[in-house]
Design a protein around this motif. Structure first.
Motif, PDB file in Angstrom:
ATOM      1  N   ARG A   1     113.379   2.096  17.496  1.00  0.00           N
ATOM      2  CA  ARG A   1     113.884   2.048  16.117  1.00  0.00           C
ATOM      3  C   ARG A   1     113.130   1.027  15.265  1.00  0.00           C
ATOM      4  NH1 ARG A   1     118.968   2.759  18.976  1.00  0.00           N
ATOM      5  NH2 ARG A   1     119.347   0.500  18.985  1.00  0.00           N
ATOM      6  N   LEU A   2     112.177   0.328  15.881  1.00  0.00           N
ATOM      7  CA  LEU A   2     111.370  -0.645  15.156  1.00  0.00           C
ATOM      8  C   LEU A   2     109.955  -0.107  14.977  1.00  0.00           C
ATOM      9  CD1 LEU A   2     112.450  -3.911  17.031  1.00  0.00           C
ATOM     10  CD2 LEU A   2     113.341  -3.042  14.864  1.00  0.00           C
ATOM     11  N   ALA A   3     109.213  -0.698  14.053  1.00  0.00           N
ATOM     12  CA  ALA A   3     107.835  -0.288  13.809  1.00  0.00           C
ATOM     13  C   ALA A   3     106.993  -1.500  13.465  1.00  0.00           C
ATOM     14  CB  ALA A   3     107.771   0.737  12.675  1.00  0.00           C
ATOM     15  N   LEU A   4     105.742  -1.488  13.898  1.00  0.00           N
ATOM     16  CA  LEU A   4     104.818  -2.553  13.553  1.00  0.00           C
ATOM     17  C   LEU A   4     104.434  -2.454  12.084  1.00  0.00           C
ATOM     18  CD1 LEU A   4     102.404  -2.453  16.642  1.00  0.00           C
ATOM     19  CD2 LEU A   4     104.396  -3.918  16.283  1.00  0.00           C
ATOM     20  N   VAL A   5     104.273  -3.599  11.452  1.00  0.00           N
ATOM     21  CA  VAL A   5     103.901  -3.649  10.037  1.00  0.00           C
ATOM     22  C   VAL A   5     102.442  -4.074   9.931  1.00  0.00           C
ATOM     23  CG1 VAL A   5     104.325  -4.742   7.808  1.00  0.00           C
ATOM     24  CG2 VAL A   5     106.251  -4.179   9.314  1.00  0.00           C
ATOM     25  N   SER A   6     101.634  -3.224   9.327  1.00  0.00           N
ATOM     26  CA  SER A   6     100.230  -3.548   9.088  1.00  0.00           C
ATOM     27  C   SER A   6     100.051  -3.867   7.613  1.00  0.00           C
ATOM     28  CB  SER A   6      99.331  -2.373   9.491  1.00  0.00           C
ATOM     29  OG  SER A   6      97.986  -2.648   9.190  1.00  0.00           O
ATOM     30  N   LYS A   7      99.351  -4.965   7.318  1.00  0.00           N
ATOM     31  CA  LYS A   7      99.177  -5.396   5.934  1.00  0.00           C
ATOM     32  C   LYS A   7      98.213  -4.516   5.160  1.00  0.00           C
ATOM     33  CE  LYS A   7      99.998 -10.264   7.054  1.00  0.00           C
ATOM     34  NZ  LYS A   7      99.412 -11.628   7.050  1.00  0.00           N
TER      35      LYS A   7
END
Length: 361
Positions: free
Chosen positions: A23-29
């Motif tokens: 349910r989580l996701a990595l955040v890429s800038k």
């Protein structure tokens, strides 16, 4: 099959953790450009369902992309463009030098473990007094070797070095496994590199949740090595990815030199760098006193030290200065930084620190 041989059992004692990670996701800038279709926006137009812009038709364009409503209003053939969705390449770098093998049992399934088997001294105190802690190589400008508790040189009342928390190497692998699983569950790619004095083991980029068992098995099988040199290990062309992506470095970063240079080298290779500093409570606030002999966990060199409240206070201040300096270095250069202490469960670190740091959502 023995539970200890099931991939993921060591890294995720609670199977529900995998469902929580999905349910989580990595955040890429930054927008990314990859070789395979994924869920992340690239800088190019492509074939997703999310509209981006119009442009005039040119010979060779796909006529199925013509917007006939616009043609009817303007009399000009316009092509609809859509955002291209690509995968993110996530690279996991794990420090497997002996200084990481401190606290509890790195195997997680019993055995001798390495409790009290490593030592650290980020610097020396006022007047050259050695400052003792529990693990690591050295932070910048040390006058004393990084020690471990060997045997008391003073009275028997000296406090034993019994770790209060989990193993640093195991904790780092659990965090890396969580990041890797989030990447795979999000249709991104994930690969692993273990480094000591060089990159010693490498798992090529994997894709899809079906590859998670390979990722977990690779992380569980690796054991700590004798010594480490982060600059020599990472500042080589073969150690850095060829494509832009995200590089997570899990280490205690207790090196005499080379930490900032290695992180900057990864960033120069078009990587979005996240430094995860894994430390134990004993390193941040050691509970030692008396006349002790402290031994470097990697070089084996020793030093006789008289630990007093003044020396321990100076040590704690040196640790704080070093970790704050590393955090400032990362922040000034747009890198991510997290200090992960081993007495905080991995999932709590992800839900609290990774979220607040904008690294996951």
């Amino acid at each position: 099959m023995n539970q200890a041989n099931v991939p993921g059992t060591l890294l995720f004692p609670d199977p529900q953790d995998l469902l929580r990670l999905e349910r989580l996701a990595l955040v890429s800038k930054s927008r990314v450009r990859g070789a395979m279709q994924g869920r992340r926006r690239s800088r190019q137009a492509g074939s997703s369902l999310e509209f981006a812009d119009y442009r005039l038709y040119a010979p060779g364009d796909d006529t199925r992309q013509l917007d006939w409503n616009v043609f009817g209003r303007t009399g000009k053939p316009f092509i609809k463009q859509f955002l291209d969705e690509r995968e993110l390449q996530v690279h996991l770098y794990l420090d497997c030098s002996r200084s990481m093998d401190f606290g509890g049992d790195s195997s997680g399934f019993g055995g001798s473990g390495t409790a009290g088997s490593a030592g650290a001294a980020p610097a020396s105190g006022p007047g050259g007094e050695a400052q003792a802690a529990s693990s690591g190589t050295a932070a910048p400008n040390p006058d004393a070797p990084l020690p471990m508790r060997d045997s008391p040189a003073g009275p028997p009342s000296a406090s034993p070095a019994v770790p209060r928390s989990g193993n640093k190497f195991l904790h780092a692998r659990r965090l890396a496994a969580a990041v890797g699983y989030m990447a795979l569950a999000g249709y991104d790619r994930a690969g692993v590199r273990f480094f000591g004095e060089r990159v010693s083991r490498e798992l090529p980029q994997l894709r899809g949740k079906g590859s998670a068992s390979r990722l977990f098995a690779f992380l569980e099988e690796t054991r700590p090595e004798a010594a480490g040199d982060i600059a020599a290990a990472l500042m080589t062309p073969l150690a850095v990815p060829k494509q832009p992506g995200m590089a997570w470095v899990f280490s205690d970063f207790l090196y005499e030199s080379g930490v900032e240079e290695a992180l900057a080298y990864l960033q120069a290779a078009r990587q979005e760098v996240i430094a995860v500093q894994v430390l134990s409570p004993e390193e941040l606030a050691p509970e030692l006193f008396g006349d002790l002999r402290l031994v470097d966990s990697e070089s084996g060199t020793g030093k006789e030290v008289a630990l007093s409240p003044k020396v321990l206070g100076a040590y704690r201040e040196a640790v704080r200065t070093y970790t704050d300096g590393l955090a400032s270095f990362c922040r000034e250069r747009g890198m991510g930084y997290i200090c992960a202490v081993t007495d905080v469960p991995a999932m709590e670190t992800i839900n609290r620190l990774f979220r607040s740091g904008g690294l996951v959502r």
